[in-house]
Design a protein around this motif. Structure first.
Motif, mmCIF file in Angstrom:
data_model
loop_
_atom_site.group_PDB
_atom_site.id
_atom_site.type_symbol
_atom_site.label_atom_id
_atom_site.label_comp_id
_atom_site.label_asym_id
_atom_site.label_seq_id
_atom_site.Cartn_x
_atom_site.Cartn_y
_atom_site.Cartn_z
ATOM 1 N N ARG A 393 -41.347 -15.512 -9.014
ATOM 2 C CA ARG A 393 -40.546 -14.497 -8.318
ATOM 3 C C ARG A 393 -39.567 -13.829 -9.278
ATOM 4 N NH1 ARG A 393 -39.960 -18.792 -4.541
ATOM 5 N NH2 ARG A 393 -37.718 -18.919 -4.958
ATOM 6 N N ILE A 394 -38.965 -14.621 -10.175
ATOM 7 C CA ILE A 394 -38.026 -14.055 -11.151
ATOM 8 C C ILE A 394 -38.746 -13.051 -12.056
ATOM 9 C CG2 ILE A 394 -36.567 -14.571 -13.137
ATOM 10 C CD1 ILE A 394 -35.963 -17.270 -11.867
ATOM 11 N N MET A 395 -39.936 -13.395 -12.506
ATOM 12 C CA MET A 395 -40.698 -12.488 -13.363
ATOM 13 C C MET A 395 -40.972 -11.164 -12.652
ATOM 14 S SD MET A 395 -43.467 -15.185 -14.932
ATOM 15 C CE MET A 395 -44.448 -13.891 -15.712
ATOM 16 N N ALA A 396 -41.421 -11.251 -11.391
ATOM 17 C CA ALA A 396 -41.765 -10.038 -10.646
ATOM 18 C C ALA A 396 -40.530 -9.176 -10.392
ATOM 19 C CB ALA A 396 -42.430 -10.416 -9.326
ATOM 20 N N LEU A 397 -39.432 -9.805 -9.975
ATOM 21 C CA LEU A 397 -38.229 -9.038 -9.677
ATOM 22 C C LEU A 397 -37.604 -8.486 -10.954
ATOM 23 C CD1 LEU A 397 -36.308 -8.030 -7.529
ATOM 24 C CD2 LEU A 397 -35.050 -10.189 -7.700
ATOM 25 N N GLY A 398 -37.609 -9.281 -12.013
ATOM 26 C CA GLY A 398 -37.075 -8.811 -13.286
ATOM 27 C C GLY A 398 -37.841 -7.603 -13.799
ATOM 28 N N LEU A 480 -32.331 -10.426 -16.371
ATOM 29 C CA LEU A 480 -32.871 -11.723 -15.962
ATOM 30 C C LEU A 480 -31.876 -12.484 -15.090
ATOM 31 C CD1 LEU A 480 -35.353 -13.506 -16.250
ATOM 32 C CD2 LEU A 480 -34.290 -14.574 -18.244
ATOM 33 N N SER A 481 -30.607 -12.433 -15.453
ATOM 34 C CA SER A 481 -29.587 -13.092 -14.633
ATOM 35 C C SER A 481 -29.527 -12.459 -13.252
ATOM 36 C CB SER A 481 -28.215 -12.982 -15.309
ATOM 37 O OG SER A 481 -27.210 -13.579 -14.524
ATOM 38 N N LEU A 482 -29.592 -11.133 -13.212
ATOM 39 C CA LEU A 482 -29.577 -10.429 -11.931
ATOM 40 C C LEU A 482 -30.782 -10.810 -11.086
ATOM 41 C CD1 LEU A 482 -28.221 -8.243 -10.194
ATOM 42 C CD2 LEU A 482 -29.582 -6.538 -11.431
ATOM 43 N N ALA A 483 -31.954 -10.860 -11.688
ATOM 44 C CA ALA A 483 -33.167 -11.213 -10.950
ATOM 45 C C ALA A 483 -33.102 -12.642 -10.425
ATOM 46 C CB ALA A 483 -34.385 -11.036 -11.856
ATOM 47 N N ASP A 484 -32.646 -13.557 -11.257
ATOM 48 C CA ASP A 484 -32.560 -14.963 -10.858
ATOM 49 C C ASP A 484 -31.623 -15.133 -9.669
ATOM 50 O OD1 ASP A 484 -32.735 -17.717 -10.799
ATOM 51 O OD2 ASP A 484 -31.521 -18.035 -12.586
ATOM 52 N N ARG A 485 -30.461 -14.501 -9.732
ATOM 53 C CA ARG A 485 -29.455 -14.679 -8.674
ATOM 54 C C ARG A 485 -29.862 -13.964 -7.386
ATOM 55 N NH1 ARG A 485 -24.832 -16.804 -11.090
ATOM 56 N NH2 ARG A 485 -24.930 -16.812 -13.364
ATOM 57 N N LEU A 486 -30.407 -12.763 -7.512
ATOM 58 C CA LEU A 486 -30.854 -12.071 -6.313
ATOM 59 C C LEU A 486 -31.978 -12.834 -5.623
ATOM 60 C CD1 LEU A 486 -30.877 -8.228 -7.083
ATOM 61 C CD2 LEU A 486 -29.649 -9.410 -5.263
ATOM 62 N N ALA A 491 -33.942 -15.590 -1.148
ATOM 63 C CA ALA A 491 -34.838 -16.674 -0.727
ATOM 64 C C ALA A 491 -34.159 -17.597 0.274
ATOM 65 C CB ALA A 491 -35.302 -17.462 -1.954
ATOM 66 N N PHE A 492 -32.922 -17.970 0.011
ATOM 67 C CA PHE A 492 -32.230 -18.868 0.942
ATOM 68 C C PHE A 492 -31.916 -18.166 2.263
ATOM 69 C CE2 PHE A 492 -31.192 -21.560 -2.828
ATOM 70 C CZ PHE A 492 -31.757 -22.727 -2.335
ATOM 71 N N ALA A 535 -37.263 -8.466 -3.504
ATOM 72 C CA ALA A 535 -37.084 -9.915 -3.570
ATOM 73 C C ALA A 535 -37.600 -10.579 -2.300
ATOM 74 C CB ALA A 535 -35.605 -10.246 -3.778
ATOM 75 N N ARG A 536 -37.359 -9.954 -1.149
ATOM 76 C CA ARG A 536 -37.857 -10.524 0.109
ATOM 77 C C ARG A 536 -39.384 -10.487 0.154
ATOM 78 N NH1 ARG A 536 -35.229 -7.521 3.423
ATOM 79 N NH2 ARG A 536 -33.582 -8.970 4.041
ATOM 80 N N ALA A 537 -39.960 -9.402 -0.331
ATOM 81 C CA ALA A 537 -41.421 -9.303 -0.363
ATOM 82 C C ALA A 537 -42.018 -10.380 -1.258
ATOM 83 C CB ALA A 537 -41.835 -7.912 -0.845
#
Length: 732
Positions: A393-398, A480-486, A491-492, A535-537
């Motif tokens: 998910r991080i790769m795709a969003l990043g 990458l930090s933005l993608a990881d946190r978003l 997700a939660f 991110a939701r997708a």
């Protein structure tokens, strides 16, 4: 029911902080304990000072300077210039009118007798007060005030019991809770003991010195009896205790610098570690130690972490910042020969560094890329699958973020860094030193031959590690930090794990604050709505389902966008001191636009800047009037027809509106918000003249619709900047 008020009796005393001319006393309160955790002490001293100020004020005890100090074994309060007695005061209660309280012969009536009885005074002591409503009887109680020593028997135990700590304990049958067991209480006022008892410990005039230093008298040794603050300080000095934190800090800093300079180095500054050292010792004595130079083959971050986090040692670096095979340790002992302590510290550190070297060498037997597939066996969260899935998910969003920024090279860097970003969690080094996650990933990626941009992004993607910590320094690190946190936030929220009230065990608010900071301080011009949707997708594509909707009557859970915007409000409030209503106006105005956090903050700041102009509030009043009319009335809106105008003010407003409408969009699209707001403010005279000259709700339906459409055009232009209906005007 009578009306009562309290006031000082006689001459008002001089303000607190001044001794005045009356007799003054000094208060010394010491809470002696078992060793307190270092992180408890400074907050406790702050609470002790604030609590003392409040309680002394509540008990009408005037005083001068008030200060606190402390060590791991004692929390101390000193109050100078304390008045010998409470400040006297009058308590007055108005009763019935004089005419109802006394008859024509001047005798008290039932009303006067009942009032006097209720107030606890004799009827003949009632006084007459002239009020705007006439003469009323008044009951007056004069209290001269108790002796300060008497009042302190109540104040001191209340003050001690008001202190709060992250964790407390009971240590005897009394059930009293404190951070650690209380071992003695020293309480003196004017040289006399203030008697009270807490947790079975009676107050007295005794203190104890350093627990271990020879001749100082530890807890098992002889106590030191004192009668004043001066004697107290002298006794502690003889007993090996430096009670003032600032003095201990100065001693430690000087010792660190001198010892490091002796080996042509300097201590690596670490404010948190310095604070820990200050509140871990009563008598600081710094030691210079060394370790085997062979350990310098291990990355410096590993060695520094082992020194700081596990041992509380200060690394020593040269003038270029390179680590030297030396360390500095702050001891709580001051002996003639510190050699034994030095060797002990070196031996303990050597064992820790040997472990680090072992983990480092073992980790190097497999590359980060070799570990990625094993992340399938590591659970990220029971409702959100494995770390391998999160990595995807991080790769795709990043990649989506990099694409939105229009940088193809950045996209490839972020994809690769995202793929490797969590692999170091499987290394022995991160298992032993969790704070090195990301740091070791970047180091191992470098050793694996990965591009420098990838290594930096892996290293930085956990930044900021705290609310106000350093941000990633490279574009790939920020993305990458933005993608990881978003991804974590979305997700939660997707699976129903949402912060409620003050509860946030997964730190989602901290992640949201980091998202806001990265976007604003990056700066990154992105549509946050699109990123949240992506991110939701990503989460849905992995098959994770949303929980069932809440039952009717249940409170609505907070939405992701609302959650992130709340952190933007916090940023605007704390960093830029922005008004809540102005932030709300800009956020509401963006409901139909892209959610660009950088743009929103810029609009908020520009809007707050123009509120200082005198014509702003009248403009908002006029706008709100127009807004209310267009919201309340029903009409068939069409284009404004100038042929239906009956007054020059209508034509004037349309002309100014058309001129502003032709220029405002360009100002907003180019970020010239102050200029755009100037154009809107410039409409004020025309709006005012319109309302003064015409009746909007005319009897002729066509005329009425035309005027409402004109006002709606005004509102539509304003809403392109913000929803000005949310702006508060003083008195409105």
């Amino acid at each position: 029911m009578g009306h009562s008020r309290q006031k000082p009796a006689g001459r008002t005393p001089r303000s607190q902080g001044s001794r005045g001319t009356r007799e003054s006393l000094e208060l010394l309160l010491e809470i002696g304990t078992e060793e307190l955790p270092h992180q408890f002490i400074q907050p406790a001293l702050t609470s002790l000072g604030h609590g003392a100020e409040r309680l002394l004020k509540d008990h009408r005890l005037a005083h001068g300077a008030l200060r606190t100090m402390g060590t791991p074994r004692r929390l101390v309060l000193i109050v100078e210039g304390l008045s010998a007695r409470q400040t006297p005061f009058l308590k007055e209660a108005l009763g019935p009118p004089k005419a109802a309280a006394f008859d024509a012969a001047g005798q008290p009536t039932k009303a006067a007798l009942g009032f006097a009885t209720g107030q606890g005074v004799a009827v003949q002591d009632l006084e007459i007060r002239q009020t705007p409503k006439g003469e009323y009887v008044c009951a007056v109680k004069r209290e001269p005030g108790l002796a300060t020593a008497t009042v302190l028997t109540e104040v001191c135990p209340a003050l001690i019991q008001s202190l709060s700590f992250p964790k407390t304990m009971r240590w005897n049958a009394t059930g009293v809770r404190f951070a650690r067991p209380i071992r003695w209480l020293l309480a003196l006022c004017g040289g006399q003991v203030v008697p009270f008892k807490i947790g079975g410990i009676a107050s007295g005039a005794r203190t104890w010195g350093h627990r271990f230093l020879a001749g100082a008298g530890g807890r098992a040794g002889r106590p030191h009896v004192v009668k004043s603050v001066r004697e107290y300080r002298d006794a502690l000095a003889r007993a090996g205790v430096v009670p003032e934190p600032d003095q201990r800090r100065a001693i430690i800093v000087a010792q660190l610098k001198d010892l490091a300079a002796s080996v042509t180095g300097q201590p690596e500054h670490d404010e948190d570690l310095l604070e820990q050292s200050v509140f871990t010792v009563e008598c600081p004595q710094t030691i210079l130690g060394s370790f085997d130079r062979a350990y310098l083959a291990v990355p410096a971050e590993v060695l520094k972490t082992a020194m700081k986090e596990h041992q509380g040692y200060f690394p020593v670096v040269d003038q270029q910042g390179s680590l030297l095979p030396r360390f500095l340790s702050v001891s709580n002992m001051k002996l003639r020969n510190m050699e034994l302590i030095r060797k002990g510290n070196e031996r303990v550190l050597a064992a820790r560094l040997a472990d680090a070297k072992f983990f480092y060498e073992e980790d190097r037997k497999a590359s980060l890329a070799d570990r990625v597939d094993k992340l399938k066996g590591v659970i990220f969260h029971q409702k959100l699958g494995s770390l391998h899935q999160k990595t995807g998910r991080i790769m795709a969003l990043g990649a989506k973020i990099a694409d939105a920024l229009g940088d193809l090279d950045l996209m490839e860097t972020v994809r690769r860094a995202g793929q490797l970003s969590k692999a170091d969690l499987l290394t022995g080094m991160v298992g032993e030193f969790p704070s090195l996650q990301g740091v070791m990933g970047g180091e191992y990626a470098r050793l694996d031959g990965e591009p420098a941009e990838v290594c930096a992004a892996i290293r930085e993607h956990y930044l900021p590690r705290a609310m106000e910590g350093d941000l990633p320094g490279t574009p790939a690190g920020r993305v990458l930090s933005l993608a990881d946190r978003l991804d974590t936030i979305v997700a939660f929220f997707h699976v129903g794990v949402i912060p409620t009230g003050s509860e946030d065990p997964l730190g989602l608010r901290r992640h949201a604050s980091a998202v806001v900071r990265i976007l604003i301080e990056g700066p990154l011009r992105l549509d946050l709505r699109e990123l949240v949707a992506q991110a939701r997708a990503n989460v849905e594509a992995q098959g994770f389902q949303r929980p069932a909707p809440a039952a009717p009557g249940k409170s609505r859970p907070i939405e992701i966008e609302e959650f992130l915007l709340d952190r933007l409000r916090y940023y605007g409030r704390t960093v830029h001191a922005l008004r809540e209503d102005l932030m709300e106006a800009v956020i509401k105005g963006a409901a139909e636009r892209s959610l660009d956090i950088v743009d929103l903050l810029a609009r908020m700041r520009a809007l707050q800047g123009i509120t200082r102009r005198p014509e702003f509030d009248p403009l908002i009043i006029g706008f709100k009037r127009a807004h209310r009319l267009t919201q309340k009335e029903q009409w068939d809106r069409g284009a404004v027809d100038a042929h239906r105008f009956q007054h020059p003010s209508e034509e004037t407003l349309l002309r100014h509106l058309q001129d502003a409408a032709a220029r405002v969009p360009a100002c907003l699209s180019e970020g010239r918000y102050e200029e755009g707001l100037d154009l809107l403010v410039g409409l004020k005279p025309a709006i005012d003249a319109f309302f003064e000259a015409v009746m909007v709700n005319a009897e002729d339906p066509a005329l009425r619709a035309n005027r409402l459409s004109l006002l709606q055009s005004v509102a539509d232009l304003f809403i392109t900047f913000a929803d000005f209906s949310a702006v508060m005007v003083e008195g409105k």
